[in-house]
Enzyme design. Structure first.
Site, PDB file in Angstrom:
ATOM      1  N   THR A  38     -11.562  -2.014   5.860  1.00 48.25           N
ATOM      2  CA  THR A  38     -10.881  -1.214   4.822  1.00 48.25           C
ATOM      3  C   THR A  38      -9.521  -1.739   4.427  1.00 48.25           C
ATOM      4  O   THR A  38      -8.985  -1.297   3.422  1.00 48.25           O
ATOM      5  CB  THR A  38     -10.764   0.278   5.240  1.00 48.25           C
ATOM      6  OG1 THR A  38     -10.198   0.374   6.555  1.00 48.25           O
ATOM      7  CG2 THR A  38     -12.112   0.946   5.244  1.00 48.25           C
TER       8      THR A  38
ATOM      9  N   SER B 279      -6.126   1.418  -2.551  1.00 52.54           N
ATOM     10  CA  SER B 279      -6.627   0.174  -3.128  1.00 52.54           C
ATOM     11  C   SER B 279      -6.258   0.055  -4.595  1.00 52.54           C
ATOM     12  O   SER B 279      -6.596  -0.925  -5.242  1.00 52.54           O
ATOM     13  CB  SER B 279      -8.150   0.113  -2.972  1.00 52.54           C
ATOM     14  OG  SER B 279      -8.493   0.121  -1.607  1.00 52.54           O
TER      15      SER B 279
ATOM     16  N   ASP C  15     -10.517  -2.135   0.529  1.00 53.16           N
ATOM     17  CA  ASP C  15     -11.688  -1.491   1.124  1.00 53.16           C
ATOM     18  C   ASP C  15     -12.962  -2.224   0.696  1.00 53.16           C
ATOM     19  O   ASP C  15     -13.112  -2.600  -0.470  1.00 53.16           O
ATOM     20  CB  ASP C  15     -11.716  -0.048   0.622  1.00 53.16           C
ATOM     21  CG  ASP C  15     -12.951   0.681   1.044  1.00 53.16           C
ATOM     22  OD1 ASP C  15     -12.932   1.265   2.136  1.00 53.16           O
ATOM     23  OD2 ASP C  15     -13.958   0.654   0.300  1.00 53.16           O
TER      24      ASP C  15
ATOM     25  N   GLU D 244      -6.668  -4.824   3.276  1.00 54.79           N
ATOM     26  CA  GLU D 244      -6.725  -5.921   2.293  1.00 54.79           C
ATOM     27  C   GLU D 244      -7.820  -5.639   1.266  1.00 54.79           C
ATOM     28  O   GLU D 244      -8.471  -6.552   0.778  1.00 54.79           O
ATOM     29  CB  GLU D 244      -6.993  -7.274   2.974  1.00 54.79           C
ATOM     30  CG  GLU D 244      -5.943  -7.719   3.954  1.00 54.79           C
ATOM     31  CD  GLU D 244      -4.684  -8.241   3.268  1.00 54.79           C
ATOM     32  OE1 GLU D 244      -3.604  -7.805   3.662  1.00 54.79           O
ATOM     33  OE2 GLU D 244      -4.789  -9.054   2.340  1.00 54.79           O
TER      34      GLU D 244
ATOM     35  N   ARG E 245     -27.616 -13.124  33.265  1.00 52.82           N
ATOM     36  CA  ARG E 245     -27.881 -11.818  33.834  1.00 52.82           C
ATOM     37  C   ARG E 245     -29.376 -11.543  33.920  1.00 52.82           C
ATOM     38  O   ARG E 245     -30.121 -11.781  32.957  1.00 52.82           O
ATOM     39  CB  ARG E 245     -27.201 -10.773  32.950  1.00 52.82           C
ATOM     40  CG  ARG E 245     -27.623  -9.347  33.144  1.00 52.82           C
ATOM     41  CD  ARG E 245     -26.839  -8.662  34.224  1.00 52.82           C
ATOM     42  NE  ARG E 245     -27.259  -7.269  34.380  1.00 52.82           N
ATOM     43  CZ  ARG E 245     -26.802  -6.471  35.316  1.00 52.82           C
ATOM     44  NH1 ARG E 245     -25.890  -6.888  36.172  1.00 52.82           N
ATOM     45  NH2 ARG E 245     -27.226  -5.235  35.425  1.00 52.82           N
TER      46      ARG E 245
ATOM     47  N   GLY F 106       2.286  -3.330   8.265  1.00 53.05           N
ATOM     48  CA  GLY F 106       2.397  -4.035   9.539  1.00 53.05           C
ATOM     49  C   GLY F 106       3.755  -4.671   9.710  1.00 53.05           C
ATOM     50  O   GLY F 106       4.444  -4.978   8.733  1.00 53.05           O
TER      51      GLY F 106
ATOM     52  N   GLY G 108     -22.905  -1.787  30.506  1.00 52.14           N
ATOM     53  CA  GLY G 108     -21.650  -1.224  30.987  1.00 52.14           C
ATOM     54  C   GLY G 108     -20.543  -2.260  31.060  1.00 52.14           C
ATOM     55  O   GLY G 108     -19.384  -1.965  30.750  1.00 52.14           O
TER      56      GLY G 108
ATOM     57  N   THR H 225       0.812  -1.217   0.000  1.00 52.43           N
ATOM     58  CA  THR H 225       0.000   0.000   0.000  1.00 52.43           C
ATOM     59  C   THR H 225       0.852   1.278   0.000  1.00 52.43           C
ATOM     60  O   THR H 225       1.807   1.390   0.739  1.00 52.43           O
ATOM     61  CB  THR H 225      -0.900   0.007   1.248  1.00 52.43           C
ATOM     62  OG1 THR H 225      -1.705  -1.163   1.215  1.00 52.43           O
ATOM     63  CG2 THR H 225      -1.792   1.239   1.292  1.00 52.43           C
TER      64      THR H 225
END
Lengths: 696, 696
Positions: free
Chosen positions: B455, B165, B459, B457, B333, B198, B434, B159
């Site tokens: 978005t 892209s 978009d 690999e 719950r 990355g 919460g 990229t």
């Protein structure tokens, strides 16, 4: 508005009175005109705070330890205190201006900068401060003033672990001991732990604690009351008997120090009871100016009403900032070359991109104008209450109904504004691609911070059901907390009351019509649009009533099951209600703009876009119920595309009207090599996350 | 399936063959049966990794500085390396097992634990490792093996800032210098900066850099090729000429060290070109086994196909963990007491809660079974390629079409799975109130991490358009990167090819029927359901073609505008395509379960729920096009409510079938005083964020 795209596809019925496509070159002066409309009567106070806070320090601190981020946030809250804005919301008796509604405007603006700042300020001034200001009396002045000048940092001790949205069943107890003239505050079980309490894990010294009030000789609780409880000594250590927990890292609002509180028979003076609506004398006798326990409870929860509108406004604030960033990026960033023109197109030149940003933008406008109406109504109500014209403790029947309606409006507004925030900020993040995911560009922080708005100050699903129940019980205050069978019985016998009671906020728009035969009218007529959404509101409500009425002859348990199964129907009723009000608000806002002006022409198209999007969201229902023909729905669908095309060139003007402070818009993604101005600019090597690292 | 709720409301037409309401007491053995189905043929490899990674250390580190979180993540990646799973995906030549598809299974499982772990592992093994494994040759063995044993940490340098892209228009250049027998890698402008890479800001020593390849005497680029470039010396300092930037804090995936790369005429040896599909000899002559530049480009991008399926799978993994947490919480719950029974109801007892969790759960099942089919097909394709039965460089026409179809499937699957992840994890977060917002309960981290899957690999909007274009060009590889006018011309002349080419993945399900008159069939018939979604796919595609054909006589620019205006239509076509495949996959999966078994009865209702939800999402369209009557749509709407009621007691069994590792499910919210088991348990005082702080 016809366009080339329909050629060759099955044509939708052409609509008369469709507006002309807007000029391709926008008139930037329109931004100022629309800003005036969106700011409403509060332009001055908003501009003042925009200017005062327009500093790098108002933005969220992203990196750092939790302790660093929390410490930094406290300094930012001091900035807000210095601005003086939030203090004007306090009563005149406590040194404020009595302009309670400024708390709403404040959270909208703070939310544009920084969610943590909005929420921590909201807790300090609006919830802790608001509780002592509204529920307290003369003897609590020092607390109100301490909340205002930050000499007393405090929290709002309402939510318990086992009872998130079910305040009436809180377990914490406050038992009066006439021997020592003290209340004993106690947490009987783990599920009674006060949780998620903001301003508590690090900074709070005080808390406005909600607890069941018991007096000697009376077995039953007098209901939930609020008490000022010291939780920390001046040196920061917990007061004896108070255990403070730290929620630590959260999914957002990192600067806000949420914590837990438990009380092991902590003794506080009798005067610590905030005694505006209920008091205990030295001997332990309970008195209240409000006879009905139910009404007393809801009166004491009044601070929540403003809190809910304010949370909605904080969500809207973050939404506006996000849309401004994403829209401006769309007007600068190029990508691909579908047009075979040799240069890549701008993102805004793509239909799909226009749809993803301009449709939520139109809804954002609708939320803003509704918020303005709500704020105005809230301001009117509180000012009449301040003069005594409107008694809080003994309202007229009409005033009582209006209060319930206000509660309903606040609940539904909060739900619609915060859900919209979550959806829209996510869309803005994605619309900025990878750049949108970098924290320096703020979108992911807005997204993470506003996430919890959907569930705090009342979970959206619970609030929408509250709104649905209020609508079903026609705001009757006798049914403030109706059981399932109460609702069934009321609905069975008061149909016309229920239908009549659905009120609007505005004045210039005609009320709902019962009959509807609008196929000859144009989709673009405001009256027609209003009828369409009103009819939806009415039909959903009528069928809900019919459905519930069937249960009146069943047992309590069976009846409750019917109510449970009508849950999604009740939620639909609340949505239909609030969307109707948004359409009304848009039409009324438009009518304040000069006929023939550019701003009116632009705003009109925003209104159409919002209305058609609202119709298309319910396109299935409209056809199932034979309210709209398939041709009509197709025409609305086609019109949405035409409208985003027409508004495309104007979409930057539309976000400029939000007047987002420049420090928010000064983001690296506009300068780092990804946009027109920066692609070949050598300076772009040195911006934001382009800054090199030497060794890793 | 009829129920009390319809009494009193306008009744939808009753449907024949509606399934019986399931028993109120679930058969827990069904979870194991459904696990077998969902795990597909890979149960063993999945169970193995589930067990190996079922350790606290596999979970994300939440608090800490970026440096601490990144350092911790690298250690976690070493855990993954030790498990050996990801290495099996490498070719046998490089010491793997040639089971390329394991990369997809791996990301699904890692995604259940920790998004950062999934993505950093995906970069190291799948992208960096995959590039040298697939694009490299014998001379690159050391890199592949270094990727496998982590001795060579690397990244995927594709990229660029200006070209997110749009890979074909990358600006980075690799110019061959015959004098020194080197390539010169250069970044010509800020917009050519490699971004969001990355494994780069901290750990990477190497990068697989994509650049335009130039050789002497040839003016034009030979297209984008991939080169192994050393970016850091062993001591961690950048190689001379390489500038590494750090993106710093992001909206999620905090452990992944994304960074930027720029190259100032960096020289690398000739052999650094990954030369499987294109090579340059010592003199600078370019050769390639693939003649078509276009096909060469798409062949080299093959690593992206697996990457896209794997990202979708990672999103699905996080979705499954989130649903398991939220569903189990809903079964424990309690909240409110609408039933007037004296005890509060469990969350799952509320219709609205069942809807918000069980409807997305059904879609999660559909995504899983489609993912299984896709993975199987990918495995078959790669194993045939490994044996030479399927030539990568010279495929048969049918194989070429199948490759394009695989590209289309991967693109659409990634979009549908990641969008579903974003929506569903948010819903799960809100469904836990919460507690869902506390980082210790993991939901907000899943949400933040998976956000960017939408978005990266590719978009999602771009991928869906890619899918739409592939559908429109009937997978013709000559039109691998068609211009707007190419599409127009193809669509104008190949209508029947286009309609015929829409393939299914499965074999047992009958193909689409052209005529449709199904009002006498039952909504619950599988064949009918399939026809409904297939008809949608077909009609959307036909009207899209009609719309585009109208442009064939226009100029290039005008024609491009028509394509732009058909963008939302193209997206709809891609959605209709993938939803049809999901319905097919559900029907086929169901047929593998024994007739009359409990698991089949349960699965059948999940299938109905998914199909009806898919219909209701498009309820407007179905009526506008007269495909379904309003009565039918109403019946589907009513059936959804009946189905969530019927599946309610079984919904925990349905998430148990995901077999989420116990360490993921060991969350404080189950123990801290908010659920049945913990409310009055004194141990609950000491769990998670209940732990007290002494002084703040």
């Amino acid at each position: 508005m016809t366009s080339v795209e329909d050629k060759g596809s099955r044509k939708a019925k052409p609509e008369s009175r469709s507006p002309q496509t807007l000029p391709e070159t926008p008139d930037t002066a329109v931004a100022g005109k629309l800003k005036t409309l969106l700011d409403g009567p509060w332009a001055e106070v908003k501009d003042n705070i925009r200017e005062q806070l327009n500093r790098e320090e108002a933005l969220p601190m992203i990196e750092g330890s939790l302790e660093e981020i929390r410490a930094a946030l406290l300094e930012k809250v001091k900035m807000v205190a210095t601005s003086g804005m939030m203090q004007t919301a306090f009563s005149k008796a406590n040194g404020g201006s009595g302009e309670s509604h400024v708390g709403i405007l404040g959270l909208d603006l703070l939310g544009q900068f920084n969610g943590s700042l909005a929420i921590k300020s909201g807790v300090q001034f609006g919830l802790w401060g608001g509780a002592v200001d509204v529920l307290g009396t003369e003897r609590h002045r020092e607390y109100a003033q301490g909340a205002m000048d930050l000499s007393k940092l405090g929290s709002y001790g309402m939510t318990e672990r086992g009872h998130g949205s079910n305040v009436q069943d809180l377990e914490t107890t406050a038992t009066y001991d006439p021997e020592t003239k003290e209340f004993v505050i106690n947490t009987p079980s783990p599920s009674a732990t006060k949780v998620y309490i903001g301003n508590t894990a690090r900074d709070g010294r005080w808390s406005a604690v909600f607890a069941q009030l018991y007096t000697p000789g009376v077995e039953e609780s007098h209901g939930v009351h609020c008490f000022v409880v010291r939780i920390r000594e001046e040196d920061g250590s917990p007061v004896e008997g108070v255990t403070i927990g730290d929620h630590g890292h959260k999914g957002g609002l990192l600067g806000v120090d949420n914590g837990t509180l438990t009380f092991d028979n902590v003794r506080i003076p009798r005067e610590a009871l905030l005694n505006q609506f209920g008091d205990v004398d030295e001997e332990g006798n309970y008195t209240s100016p409000i006879d009905s326990k139910n009404r007393r409870f809801f009166t004491m929860l009044g601070t929540l009403i403003r809190g809910r509108i304010a949370v909605g406004a904080a969500g809207a604030g973050a939404t506006k900032s996000s849309l401004a960033i994403a829209m401006k990026y769309a007007h600068q960033r190029r990508q691909f070359d579908y047009g075979d023109t040799g240069t890549e197109d701008k993102l805004i030149d793509y239909r799909a991109h226009r749809r993803r940003l301009i449709i939520p933008l139109a809804r954002t406008y609708a939320i803003q104008v509704l918020q303005n109406q709500l704020t105005q109504r809230y301001a009117d109500q509180t000012s009449r209450q301040a003069t005594g014209e409107w008694s809080v403790t003994n309202p007229t029947k009409q005033q009582a109904l209006a209060s319930r309606e206000m509660e309903t409006l606040a609940a539904a507004f909060k739900a619609v504004a915060t859900e919209h925030a979550t959806d829209t900020i996510q869309e803005c993040r994605e619309a900025c691609g990878g750049a949108g995911f970098m924290s320096e560009n703020l979108l992911t922080t807005y997204r993470a911070d506003t996430d919890v708005y959907n569930t705090f100050e009342g979970d959206n699903t619970v609030l929408l059901q509250l709104a649905g129940k209020n609508l079903l019980t026609a705001y009757t205050s006798e049914l403030a907390n109706p059981s399932a069978m109460d609702i069934v019985k009321f609905a069975a016998t008061n149909v016309s009351d229920i239908i009549r009671s659905r009120a609007g906020l505005g004045s210039t728009v005609q009320s709902v019509v019962d009959t509807f035969s609008g196929e000859e009218a144009s989709l673009f007529d405001a009256d027609y649009q209003l009828k369409v959404v009103q009819l939806r509101e009415q039909l959903v409500m009528r069928s809900l009533i019919r459905r519930i009425q069937g249960a009146r002859k069943l047992s309590r348990e069976e009846g409750a099951k019917v109510i449970d199964k009508a849950q999604d129907h009740m939620l639909n009723a609340a949505w239909a209600y609030i969307e109707n009000l948004m359409v009304q608000a848009m039409i009324e806002a438009e009518r304040t703009l000069p006929v023939g002006s550019a701003e009116r022409a632009v705003f009109e198209q925003v209104r159409h876009l919002f209305v058609f999007d609202t119709i298309i969201r319910n396109a299935g229902w409209y056809q199932e119920q034979n309210v709209l023909s398939s041709g009509r729905v197709k025409a609305a669908r086609a019109a949405i595309n035409d409208l985003v095309d027409s508004l495309g060139p104007w979409s930057e003007v539309l976000v400029d009207a939000f007047d987002i402070p420049s420090v928010v818009l000064d983001r690296p993604l506009f300068k780092d090599g990804g946009t027109d101005d920066s692609r070949d600019n050598p300076e772009a090597w040195k911006v934001g996350s382009n800054i090199p690292v030497s060794k890793k």
